[in-house]
Design a protein around this motif. Structure first.
Motif, PDB file in Angstrom:
ATOM      1  N   LYS A   9       0.845  -1.172   0.000  1.00 42.61           N
ATOM      2  CA  LYS A   9       0.000   0.000   0.000  1.00 42.61           C
ATOM      3  C   LYS A   9       0.891   1.236   0.000  1.00 42.61           C
ATOM      4  CE  LYS A   9      -3.990   1.785   2.429  1.00 42.61           C
ATOM      5  NZ  LYS A   9      -4.857   1.623   3.581  1.00 42.61           N
ATOM      6  N   VAL A  10       0.646   2.124  -0.964  1.00 38.84           N
ATOM      7  CA  VAL A  10       1.442   3.338  -1.076  1.00 38.84           C
ATOM      8  C   VAL A  10       0.499   4.536  -1.023  1.00 38.84           C
ATOM      9  CG1 VAL A  10       2.989   4.670  -2.534  1.00 38.84           C
ATOM     10  CG2 VAL A  10       3.166   2.178  -2.482  1.00 38.84           C
ATOM     11  N   ASN A  11       0.792   5.459  -0.148  1.00 33.84           N
ATOM     12  CA  ASN A  11       0.005   6.694  -0.045  1.00 33.84           C
ATOM     13  C   ASN A  11       0.885   7.851  -0.467  1.00 33.84           C
ATOM     14  OD1 ASN A  11      -2.285   5.466   0.965  1.00 33.84           O
ATOM     15  ND2 ASN A  11      -1.597   5.620   3.072  1.00 33.84           N
ATOM     16  N   ILE A  12       0.366   8.649  -1.352  1.00 28.73           N
ATOM     17  CA  ILE A  12       1.078   9.844  -1.793  1.00 28.73           C
ATOM     18  C   ILE A  12       0.206  11.041  -1.444  1.00 28.73           C
ATOM     19  CG2 ILE A  12       1.991  11.119  -3.751  1.00 28.73           C
ATOM     20  CD1 ILE A  12       2.410   8.434  -5.147  1.00 28.73           C
ATOM     21  N   GLU A  13       0.771  11.978  -0.708  1.00 27.88           N
ATOM     22  CA  GLU A  13       0.036  13.160  -0.320  1.00 27.88           C
ATOM     23  C   GLU A  13       0.688  14.369  -0.979  1.00 27.88           C
ATOM     24  OE1 GLU A  13      -0.962  15.491   3.769  1.00 27.88           O
ATOM     25  OE2 GLU A  13      -0.950  13.314   3.812  1.00 27.88           O
ATOM     26  N   ILE A  14      -0.118  15.112  -1.740  1.00 23.78           N
ATOM     27  CA  ILE A  14       0.390  16.273  -2.459  1.00 23.78           C
ATOM     28  C   ILE A  14      -0.274  17.513  -1.869  1.00 23.78           C
ATOM     29  CG2 ILE A  14       0.547  17.435  -4.682  1.00 23.78           C
ATOM     30  CD1 ILE A  14       0.409  14.657  -5.972  1.00 23.78           C
ATOM     31  N   ASP A  15       0.543  18.456  -1.477  1.00 27.28           N
ATOM     32  CA  ASP A  15       0.027  19.690  -0.896  1.00 27.28           C
ATOM     33  C   ASP A  15       0.146  20.801  -1.929  1.00 27.28           C
ATOM     34  OD1 ASP A  15      -0.956  21.545   0.866  1.00 27.28           O
ATOM     35  OD2 ASP A  15       0.960  21.851   1.899  1.00 27.28           O
ATOM     36  N   CYS A  16      -1.000  21.135  -2.581  1.00 20.51           N
ATOM     37  CA  CYS A  16      -1.014  22.208  -3.572  1.00 20.51           C
ATOM     38  C   CYS A  16      -2.415  22.805  -3.644  1.00 20.51           C
ATOM     39  CB  CYS A  16      -0.573  21.705  -4.943  1.00 20.51           C
ATOM     40  SG  CYS A  16      -1.699  20.561  -5.721  1.00 20.51           S
ATOM     41  N   THR A  17      -2.477  23.950  -4.221  1.00 22.12           N
ATOM     42  CA  THR A  17      -3.776  24.617  -4.384  1.00 22.12           C
ATOM     43  C   THR A  17      -4.482  24.042  -5.616  1.00 22.12           C
ATOM     44  OG1 THR A  17      -2.893  26.354  -5.795  1.00 22.12           O
ATOM     45  CG2 THR A  17      -2.825  26.744  -3.416  1.00 22.12           C
ATOM     46  N   PRO A  18      -5.776  24.225  -5.724  1.00 16.95           N
ATOM     47  CA  PRO A  18      -6.478  23.763  -6.929  1.00 16.95           C
ATOM     48  C   PRO A  18      -5.918  24.394  -8.203  1.00 16.95           C
ATOM     49  CG  PRO A  18      -8.061  24.257  -5.208  1.00 16.95           C
ATOM     50  CD  PRO A  18      -6.721  24.700  -4.705  1.00 16.95           C
ATOM     51  N   GLN A  19      -5.540  25.662  -8.127  1.00 20.55           N
ATOM     52  CA  GLN A  19      -4.964  26.336  -9.295  1.00 20.55           C
ATOM     53  C   GLN A  19      -3.667  25.657  -9.716  1.00 20.55           C
ATOM     54  OE1 GLN A  19      -6.212  28.701 -11.163  1.00 20.55           O
ATOM     55  NE2 GLN A  19      -4.421  28.862 -12.477  1.00 20.55           N
ATOM     56  N   GLU A  20      -2.813  25.315  -8.750  1.00 19.99           N
ATOM     57  CA  GLU A  20      -1.549  24.640  -9.063  1.00 19.99           C
ATOM     58  C   GLU A  20      -1.798  23.253  -9.660  1.00 19.99           C
ATOM     59  OE1 GLU A  20       1.239  26.642  -5.572  1.00 19.99           O
ATOM     60  OE2 GLU A  20       0.203  24.761  -5.184  1.00 19.99           O
ATOM     61  N   ALA A  21      -2.799  22.541  -9.160  1.00 14.85           N
ATOM     62  CA  ALA A  21      -3.113  21.214  -9.689  1.00 14.85           C
ATOM     63  C   ALA A  21      -3.598  21.316 -11.136  1.00 14.85           C
ATOM     64  CB  ALA A  21      -4.175  20.535  -8.819  1.00 14.85           C
ATOM     65  N   ARG A  22      -4.459  22.311 -11.423  1.00 14.10           N
ATOM     66  CA  ARG A  22      -4.939  22.490 -12.796  1.00 14.10           C
ATOM     67  C   ARG A  22      -3.784  22.809 -13.741  1.00 14.10           C
ATOM     68  NH1 ARG A  22      -9.582  24.715 -10.251  1.00 14.10           N
ATOM     69  NH2 ARG A  22      -8.666  26.793 -10.194  1.00 14.10           N
ATOM     70  N   GLN A  23      -2.872  23.654 -13.307  1.00 11.41           N
ATOM     71  CA  GLN A  23      -1.717  23.996 -14.133  1.00 11.41           C
ATOM     72  C   GLN A  23      -0.832  22.779 -14.357  1.00 11.41           C
ATOM     73  OE1 GLN A  23       0.139  27.255 -12.084  1.00 11.41           O
ATOM     74  NE2 GLN A  23      -1.193  28.793 -13.008  1.00 11.41           N
ATOM     75  N   PHE A  24      -0.651  21.970 -13.330  1.00 16.55           N
ATOM     76  CA  PHE A  24       0.194  20.789 -13.448  1.00 16.55           C
ATOM     77  C   PHE A  24      -0.382  19.801 -14.465  1.00 16.55           C
ATOM     78  CE2 PHE A  24       1.292  16.455 -12.135  1.00 16.55           C
ATOM     79  CZ  PHE A  24       2.668  16.519 -12.217  1.00 16.55           C
ATOM     80  N   PHE A  25      -1.687  19.612 -14.431  1.00 20.87           N
ATOM     81  CA  PHE A  25      -2.327  18.672 -15.355  1.00 20.87           C
ATOM     82  C   PHE A  25      -2.638  19.296 -16.713  1.00 20.87           C
ATOM     83  CE2 PHE A  25      -3.420  16.509 -11.317  1.00 20.87           C
ATOM     84  CZ  PHE A  25      -2.845  15.279 -11.597  1.00 20.87           C
ATOM     85  N   GLY A  26      -2.371  20.571 -16.887  1.00 17.86           N
ATOM     86  CA  GLY A  26      -2.583  21.229 -18.175  1.00 17.86           C
ATOM     87  C   GLY A  26      -4.020  21.603 -18.445  1.00 17.86           C
ATOM     88  N   LEU A  27      -4.811  21.724 -17.393  1.00 23.53           N
ATOM     89  CA  LEU A  27      -6.211  22.104 -17.563  1.00 23.53           C
ATOM     90  C   LEU A  27      -6.309  23.619 -17.729  1.00 23.53           C
ATOM     91  CD1 LEU A  27      -7.779  19.791 -14.859  1.00 23.53           C
ATOM     92  CD2 LEU A  27      -7.767  19.460 -17.324  1.00 23.53           C
ATOM     93  N   PRO A  28      -7.334  24.095 -18.430  1.00 23.86           N
ATOM     94  CA  PRO A  28      -7.458  25.540 -18.659  1.00 23.86           C
ATOM     95  C   PRO A  28      -7.856  26.283 -17.380  1.00 23.86           C
ATOM     96  CG  PRO A  28      -9.358  24.408 -19.542  1.00 23.86           C
ATOM     97  CD  PRO A  28      -8.386  23.340 -19.096  1.00 23.86           C
ATOM     98  N   ASP A  29      -7.504  27.539 -17.329  1.00 26.38           N
ATOM     99  CA  ASP A  29      -7.889  28.397 -16.215  1.00 26.38           C
ATOM    100  C   ASP A  29      -9.308  28.894 -16.472  1.00 26.38           C
ATOM    101  OD1 ASP A  29      -7.962  30.018 -14.005  1.00 26.38           O
ATOM    102  OD2 ASP A  29      -6.759  31.612 -14.916  1.00 26.38           O
ATOM    103  N   VAL A  30     -10.259  28.412 -15.679  1.00 24.33           N
ATOM    104  CA  VAL A  30     -11.662  28.779 -15.883  1.00 24.33           C
ATOM    105  C   VAL A  30     -12.097  29.911 -14.959  1.00 24.33           C
ATOM    106  CG1 VAL A  30     -12.331  26.519 -16.767  1.00 24.33           C
ATOM    107  CG2 VAL A  30     -12.412  26.943 -14.317  1.00 24.33           C
ATOM    108  N   GLY A  31     -11.185  30.467 -14.203  1.00 21.88           N
ATOM    109  CA  GLY A  31     -11.508  31.548 -13.270  1.00 21.88           C
ATOM    110  C   GLY A  31     -12.153  32.744 -13.929  1.00 21.88           C
ATOM    111  N   PRO A  32     -11.589  33.289 -15.027  1.00 22.29           N
ATOM    112  CA  PRO A  32     -12.228  34.446 -15.672  1.00 22.29           C
ATOM    113  C   PRO A  32     -13.636  34.138 -16.196  1.00 22.29           C
ATOM    114  CG  PRO A  32      -9.968  34.216 -16.426  1.00 22.29           C
ATOM    115  CD  PRO A  32     -10.283  33.003 -15.608  1.00 22.29           C
ATOM    116  N   MET A  33     -13.830  32.937 -16.712  1.00 29.44           N
ATOM    117  CA  MET A  33     -15.146  32.566 -17.209  1.00 29.44           C
ATOM    118  C   MET A  33     -16.144  32.476 -16.044  1.00 29.44           C
ATOM    119  SD  MET A  33     -16.385  29.231 -19.379  1.00 29.44           S
ATOM    120  CE  MET A  33     -15.996  28.105 -18.071  1.00 29.44           C
ATOM    121  N   GLN A  34     -15.720  31.891 -14.929  1.00 27.69           N
ATOM    122  CA  GLN A  34     -16.596  31.789 -13.768  1.00 27.69           C
ATOM    123  C   GLN A  34     -16.963  33.174 -13.247  1.00 27.69           C
ATOM    124  OE1 GLN A  34     -14.193  29.299 -11.231  1.00 27.69           O
ATOM    125  NE2 GLN A  34     -15.336  27.456 -11.788  1.00 27.69           N
ATOM    126  N   MET A  35     -15.998  34.075 -13.220  1.00 25.54           N
ATOM    127  CA  MET A  35     -16.275  35.432 -12.752  1.00 25.54           C
ATOM    128  C   MET A  35     -17.275  36.137 -13.676  1.00 25.54           C
ATOM    129  SD  MET A  35     -14.831  35.867  -9.920  1.00 25.54           S
ATOM    130  CE  MET A  35     -15.042  37.612  -9.730  1.00 25.54           C
TER     131      MET A  35
END
Length: 86
Positions: free
Chosen positions: A2-28
């Motif tokens: 059993k392997v547990n990996i814990e990553i401490d990052c913000t949602p914005q950092e996770a989206r950038q890491f996975f290459g997802l678009p920044d939807v913040g301006p659209m949400q606003m």
């Protein structure tokens, strides 16, 4: 095993890491539009405006509501014009 990996990052950092678009301006933009619509519709929701809109399409609706309440409470008698002759 059993392997547990814990990553401490913000949602914005996770989206950038996975290459997802920044939807913040659209949400606003969507939230601003929603807020404008809600603010413009507040005036339509006051009780006086609601009653005015309900009674505007049928002039005899007020009389019908009065008859309904009289009948439901058992107070008074029906209108003389509403009596059926046998």
């Amino acid at each position: 095993m059993k392997v547990n990996i814990e990553i401490d990052c913000t949602p914005q950092e996770a989206r950038q890491f996975f290459g997802l678009p920044d939807v913040g301006p659209m949400q606003m933009a969507v939230m601003d539009k929603l807020q404008q619509q809600m603010t413009s519709n507040i005036d339509k929701m006051n009780p006086e405006a609601l009653l005015q809109s309900w009674f505007s399409f049928d002039p005899k609706l007020a009389e019908r509501f009065q008859d309904l309440f009289v009948t439901m409470t058992g107070l008074g008698s029906p209108r003389s014009g509403d009596k059926k002759s046998a």
